[in-house]
Scaffold this motif. Structure first.
Motif, short mmCIF file in Angstrom:
data_model
loop_
_atom_site.label_atom_id
_atom_site.label_comp_id
_atom_site.label_asym_id
_atom_site.label_seq_id
_atom_site.Cartn_x
_atom_site.Cartn_y
_atom_site.Cartn_z
N ARG A 67 -37.46 31.91 42.37
CA ARG A 67 -36.28 32.54 41.79
C ARG A 67 -35.37 31.48 41.20
N PRO A 68 -34.92 31.64 39.96
CA PRO A 68 -34.10 30.61 39.32
C PRO A 68 -32.68 30.56 39.88
N ALA A 69 -32.18 29.34 40.05
CA ALA A 69 -30.78 29.08 40.44
C ALA A 69 -30.32 29.93 41.61
N ALA A 84 -27.24 18.68 54.00
CA ALA A 84 -27.65 17.49 53.26
C ALA A 84 -28.98 17.75 52.55
N HIS A 85 -29.89 18.44 53.22
CA HIS A 85 -31.20 18.69 52.62
C HIS A 85 -31.08 19.67 51.46
N ALA A 86 -30.27 20.70 51.62
CA ALA A 86 -30.08 21.65 50.53
C ALA A 86 -29.47 20.96 49.32
N ALA A 87 -28.50 20.08 49.55
CA ALA A 87 -27.83 19.41 48.44
C ALA A 87 -28.74 18.44 47.70
N GLN A 88 -29.80 18.00 48.34
CA GLN A 88 -30.75 17.10 47.68
C GLN A 88 -31.65 17.84 46.70
N LYS A 93 -28.20 26.63 43.26
CA LYS A 93 -27.05 26.71 42.36
C LYS A 93 -25.74 26.58 43.13
N ARG A 94 -25.70 27.14 44.33
CA ARG A 94 -24.48 27.14 45.13
C ARG A 94 -24.86 27.08 46.60
N ILE A 95 -24.13 26.28 47.38
CA ILE A 95 -24.41 26.09 48.80
C ILE A 95 -23.12 26.35 49.57
N PRO A 124 -20.41 19.24 43.94
CA PRO A 124 -19.59 20.37 43.49
C PRO A 124 -20.20 21.73 43.81
N ARG A 125 -21.46 21.78 44.15
CA ARG A 125 -22.08 23.05 44.52
C ARG A 125 -21.73 23.48 45.94
N THR A 126 -21.20 22.55 46.74
CA THR A 126 -20.97 22.79 48.17
C THR A 126 -19.59 23.38 48.43
N GLU A 127 -19.56 24.39 49.28
CA GLU A 127 -18.30 24.97 49.75
C GLU A 127 -18.38 25.13 51.26
#
Length: 230
Positions: A67-69, A84-88, A93-95, A124-127
């Motif tokens: 699935r895209p983004a 950390a793993h997701a952000a790598q 698109k958003r975490i 910037p994707r992290t909240e």
């Protein structure tokens, strides 16, 4: 005044910070080179490995079948391995990470656990959302492509009694509503649970399955996976 952490490295456990809050006591402890989180006297996790946390995120992403983004909600900041793993991975698109303990957030933003999560927090994707996950899934109106939950030692071994509501029929229904059609729920556990698998099916999830995560010693950890119907 900023919290002062005892950062000396010793062979035995050393308490770096101890906080009491509405959900009890949380402790950050150093044991040799490892950082450990203890909640109400129950060992939760440490920085020794992280393969289970990484597998949790990867299993959810793989189950989305390209699935895209996609967007992901991570329940529990912990020692930061999942974030950390997701952000790598640039595919996310958003975490969004929901963490109920302000102490844990502080340990990452300006404490010893920043060694794990500093880059991910700057992404910037992290909240980071300071909230109780059980309340959040019931009250939020947002939806995500994946929910990765790691707030307990498993559905049958919760850190506090309040968390039991997350695995109840109402809690699982709320998790389902936070997912987009075809979205994936991934739940980490220290041991498999056929009872929880049945609860997922009763909550109208599809494709219920359990993946093992080998560990250095003892029985494997597992990730319970389920999909919201299209």
């Amino acid at each position: 005044m900023p919290t002062s952490y005892n950062t000396s490295v010793t062979e035995g456990p050393v308490v770096l910070d101890r906080r009491s809050g509405p959900h009890g006591e949380v402790v950050l402890r150093r044991h040799g080179d490892l950082l450990q989180i203890i909640a109400n006297g129950c060992f939760l996790m440490d920085t020794s490995d992280g393969r289970s946390e990484r597998r949790l995120v990867d299993a959810a992403l793989n189950a989305l079948h390209g699935r895209p983004a996609p967007t992901v909600l991570i329940g529990g900041l912990g020692v930061g391995f999942s974030l950390a793993h997701a952000a790598q991975n640039p595919r996310w698109k958003r975490i969004v990470v929901v963490e109920r303990e302000q102490a844990v957030i502080d340990w990452h933003r300006a404490g010893p656990l920043s060694q794990v999560s500093a880059e991910a927090l700057a992404d910037p994707r992290t909240e980071i959302v300071h909230a109780d996950l059980v309340t959040f899934v019931h009250e939020s109106e947002e939806t995500y492509d994946a929910l990765c939950l790691d707030i307990d030692n498993g559905p049958g071994w919760t850190v506090t009694e309040d968390n039991e509501g997350l695995y109840s029929p109402a809690g699982l229904a709320a998790c389902r509503e936070r997912l987009t059609p075809g979205g994936v729920l991934a739940v980490w556990s220290a041991q498999p649970s056929s009872l929880f698998e049945e609860s997922l099916r009763n909550a109208q999830f599809q494709g219920v399955r359990t993946e093992e995560v080998p560990v250095a010693r003892g029985v494997p950890d597992v990730v319970h996976l389920a999909t919201r119907a299209e």
